[in-house]
Design a protein around this motif. Structure first.
Motif, PDB file in Angstrom:
ATOM      1  N   UNK A 289       0.830  -1.198   0.000  1.00 57.32           N
ATOM      2  CA  UNK A 289       0.000   0.000   0.000  1.00 57.32           C
ATOM      3  C   UNK A 289       0.867   1.251   0.000  1.00 57.32           C
ATOM      4  N   UNK A 290       0.373   2.297  -0.671  1.00 52.97           N
ATOM      5  CA  UNK A 290       1.045   3.590  -0.627  1.00 52.97           C
ATOM      6  C   UNK A 290       0.032   4.687  -0.325  1.00 52.97           C
ATOM      7  N   UNK A 291       0.499   5.736   0.312  1.00 50.47           N
ATOM      8  CA  UNK A 291      -0.331   6.892   0.641  1.00 50.47           C
ATOM      9  C   UNK A 291       0.044   8.053  -0.262  1.00 50.47           C
ATOM     10  N   UNK A 292      -0.973   8.703  -0.832  1.00 47.06           N
ATOM     11  CA  UNK A 292      -0.803   9.923  -1.621  1.00 47.06           C
ATOM     12  C   UNK A 292      -1.734  10.964  -1.025  1.00 47.06           C
ATOM     13  N   UNK A 293      -1.277  12.198  -0.951  1.00 44.21           N
ATOM     14  CA  UNK A 293      -2.096  13.269  -0.388  1.00 44.21           C
ATOM     15  C   UNK A 293      -2.389  14.328  -1.449  1.00 44.21           C
ATOM     16  N   UNK A 294      -3.555  14.941  -1.339  1.00 45.47           N
ATOM     17  CA  UNK A 294      -3.961  16.013  -2.245  1.00 45.47           C
ATOM     18  C   UNK A 294      -4.643  17.093  -1.427  1.00 45.47           C
ATOM     19  N   UNK A 295      -4.213  18.312  -1.607  1.00 47.95           N
ATOM     20  CA  UNK A 295      -4.721  19.437  -0.813  1.00 47.95           C
ATOM     21  C   UNK A 295      -6.048  19.924  -1.390  1.00 47.95           C
ATOM     22  N   UNK A 296      -7.068  19.135  -1.188  1.00 47.15           N
ATOM     23  CA  UNK A 296      -8.407  19.479  -1.635  1.00 47.15           C
ATOM     24  C   UNK A 296      -9.404  18.770  -0.745  1.00 47.15           C
ATOM     25  N   UNK A 297     -10.692  18.911  -1.071  1.00 47.73           N
ATOM     26  CA  UNK A 297     -11.731  18.317  -0.246  1.00 47.73           C
ATOM     27  C   UNK A 297     -12.124  16.921  -0.689  1.00 47.73           C
ATOM     28  N   UNK A 298     -13.240  16.467  -0.174  1.00 46.44           N
ATOM     29  CA  UNK A 298     -13.657  15.069  -0.286  1.00 46.44           C
ATOM     30  C   UNK A 298     -14.100  14.659  -1.687  1.00 46.44           C
TER      31      UNK A 298
END
Length: 234
Positions: free
Chosen positions: A204-213
């Motif tokens: 598994x990998x985690x990616x983040x995005x600076x936005x909403x749901x």
């Protein structure tokens, strides 16, 4: 090339991916937005449980003869997508969970409801067995414009409540699947504890995005690039 099977969350149908799909197709991939029974153009199928949603996703893969499949589940739909992923076997290339819930064997979407399952179940009963649409204030702080909110609410349909209360069925640990989890930071900076535990898996990998749901509306271009990055190498 990959075959992207896209499943949006509660209240939404395949139409929700309209601004994401073109970039995937332009890169040479197949794109298959799925509308789950009970929603959008399938809204007349009201008495729909979660396992019917799992079957719909599996059938989209199998009847289409798809391989190198990237299954994408957003919000609620991470639960049926996670179950479908293990059922399509070698056809699966990767699962992408977009700010979503994930299936836990024997538990339902309602099991993890922040106010407790009884609160959600009472709300469903009050609304005739369906999960009522959100209202404009529910989108506050989620990075959506007034126009995007209006588009959402104009096309959304009540969500079949039985799909929220039927338990998931998993045949093996979810952490064994190759997966990307996209956390949308405006909806909370940290994955929930179940997801956090899964992210300890080497697969598994985690990616983040600076936005909403709802990044398919607020940041469709960036979401498309994340999905393209998840596709298997040619």
């Amino acid at each position: 090339m990959a075959e992207f099977v896209l499943v949006a969350g509660a209240w939404l149908g395949g139409w929700a991916w309209e601004e994401v799909a073109p970039a995937l197709r332009a890169a040479g991939h197949g794109v298959h937005p799925v509308t789950l029974p009970g929603l959008a153009e399938k809204r007349e199928e009201t008495a729909v449980g979660q396992q019917a949603h799992v079957r719909e996703i599996v059938e989209a893969v199998e009847t289409g003869g798809l391989s190198e499949v990237v299954l994408v589940g957003h919000s609620y739909s991470g639960i049926p997508v996670g179950q479908a992923a293990e059922r399509i076997g070698e056809r699966l290339a990767r699962v992408v969970f977009v700010d979503s819930e994930v299936p836990v064997d024997g538990e339902s979407f309602a099991s993890g409801w922040w106010q407790g399952p009884a609160e959600l179940e009472a709300s469903l009963e009050k609304n005739g067995g369906s999960w009522a649409l959100p209202t404009a204030p529910d989108f506050e702080g989620q990075g959506l414009t007034d126009e995007q909110i209006a588009r959402f609410l104009g096309a959304a349909t009540p969500h079949p409540g039985a799909s929220l209360t039927e338990p998931a069925v998993l045949g093996r640990p979810l952490g064994e699947l190759p997966a990307t989890y996209l956390k949308c930071l405006l909806d909370g900076p940290e994955p929930n504890p179940t997801v956090a535990a899964l992210l300890t898996s080497a697969r598994w990998e985690l990616v983040e995005l600076d936005t909403g749901h709802w990044p398919m509306f607020s940041r469709p271009g960036e979401l498309a690039q994340i999905l393209l990055h998840s596709a298997p190498a040619a």
